[in-house]
Write an enzyme that holds these catalytic residues in place. Sequence first.
Site, PDB file in Angstrom:
ATOM      1  N   GLN A   9       0.688  -1.249  -0.239  1.00  0.00           N
ATOM      2  CA  GLN A   9       0.128   0.067   0.149  1.00  0.00           C
ATOM      3  C   GLN A   9       0.935   1.259  -0.003  1.00  0.00           C
ATOM      4  O   GLN A   9       1.829   1.219   0.592  1.00  0.00           O
ATOM      5  CB  GLN A   9      -0.696  -0.241   1.332  1.00  0.00           C
ATOM      6  N   SER A  88       4.465  -6.278   2.917  1.00  0.00           N
ATOM      7  CA  SER A  88       3.142  -6.314   3.586  1.00  0.00           C
ATOM      8  C   SER A  88       1.895  -6.639   2.641  1.00  0.00           C
ATOM      9  O   SER A  88       2.105  -7.899   2.316  1.00  0.00           O
ATOM     10  CB  SER A  88       2.789  -4.798   3.992  1.00  0.00           C
ATOM     11  N   LEU A  89       1.334  -6.002   2.202  1.00  0.00           N
ATOM     12  CA  LEU A  89       0.301  -6.573   1.299  1.00  0.00           C
ATOM     13  C   LEU A  89       0.786  -7.146   0.007  1.00  0.00           C
ATOM     14  O   LEU A  89       0.429  -7.978  -0.597  1.00  0.00           O
ATOM     15  CB  LEU A  89      -0.478  -5.113   0.574  1.00  0.00           C
ATOM     16  N   ARG A 113      -9.264  -8.590   3.577  1.00  0.00           N
ATOM     17  CA  ARG A 113      -8.018  -7.928   4.206  1.00  0.00           C
ATOM     18  C   ARG A 113      -8.223  -6.477   4.483  1.00  0.00           C
ATOM     19  O   ARG A 113      -8.061  -5.899   5.545  1.00  0.00           O
ATOM     20  CB  ARG A 113      -6.598  -8.241   3.771  1.00  0.00           C
ATOM     21  N   HIS A 195       0.249  -3.408  11.205  1.00  0.00           N
ATOM     22  CA  HIS A 195       1.394  -4.351  11.603  1.00  0.00           C
ATOM     23  C   HIS A 195       1.560  -3.927  13.105  1.00  0.00           C
ATOM     24  O   HIS A 195       2.669  -3.690  13.551  1.00  0.00           O
ATOM     25  CB  HIS A 195       2.656  -4.003  10.973  1.00  0.00           C
ATOM     26  N   GLN A 244       1.077 -12.116  10.074  1.00  0.00           N
ATOM     27  CA  GLN A 244       1.499 -10.717   9.539  1.00  0.00           C
ATOM     28  C   GLN A 244       0.665  -9.339   9.985  1.00  0.00           C
ATOM     29  O   GLN A 244       1.508  -8.201  10.026  1.00  0.00           O
ATOM     30  CB  GLN A 244       1.662 -11.001   7.945  1.00  0.00           C
TER      31      GLN A 244
END
Length: 291
Positions: A9, A88-89, A113, A195, A244
């Site tokens: 992102q 991440s994503l 998500r 996170h 995660q």
Amino acid sequence: MKAYVFPGQGAQFTGMGKDLYETSPLAKELFEKANEILGFRITDIMFEGTAEELKETKVTQPAVFLHSVILAKTLGDDFKPEMVAGHSLGEFSALVANGALSFEDGLKLVSQRALAMQKACEITPSTMAAVLGLADNVVEEVCASIDGVVVAANYNCPGQLVISGETSAVEKACEAMKAAGAKRALILPVGGAFHSPMMEPAREELAAAIEATAFSTPICPVYQNVTANAVSDANEIKKNLIIQLTAPVKWTQSVQQMVADGATLFTEVGPGKVLAGLINKIDKEAATANA
């Protein structure tokens, strides 16, 4: 060895993927399939939308995922990864690209998500901040000294960490970081504390969706954010993917491990060049390219 990396992102921009849609019949087919799966024409927002429309979490995450995955698929026989990682994503994009997840399942999970994270963000005021010019251990110590929830969330490259947590705790931590010698400590324009423990409601929601999804043995290892190590076991991939959301993104450590394991070229697949820039700061000798 060829390593492919996938952004997260923040890499989005208006017009992303439009050239792929217009020049590749395969890309057009996949984008249209995505519109069907999502139940709205995400392509209209990606190609013509405003920066504000693109910034909505429910749009941003699927948009970045689609750009990365469809670009990888249009590379055809040229796409032969020997290791992959995503920020991440981007880990979801990496898992579709290395065959652990189908395109359809990957998109559905990314959409779930995004919505789960959005909901979690609305429960408690929370945010993230970038801290520049401090050693990792100093950032961790400062976070531990603050009342309230604030943790190191993204280890992006040496001297660049992102912290995450309750808004008041992050603000206090920023002042303490500056006092400890940080060049900068600035609040980021994000929807919430990704996170961090603040994402626990989203983690629980996503866990059920991930458990119900079929994962295959990938064609090459994925270096997952949670462990920064090569993983090829489908069950372990699932487990790490669930953790995660509330755990830090160990990007610096992942890149260092990939280099140690023989990565000679890192190709960034998706919008922007953020990861290539970080990789050059993590390892000055690493060769980088964009797909």
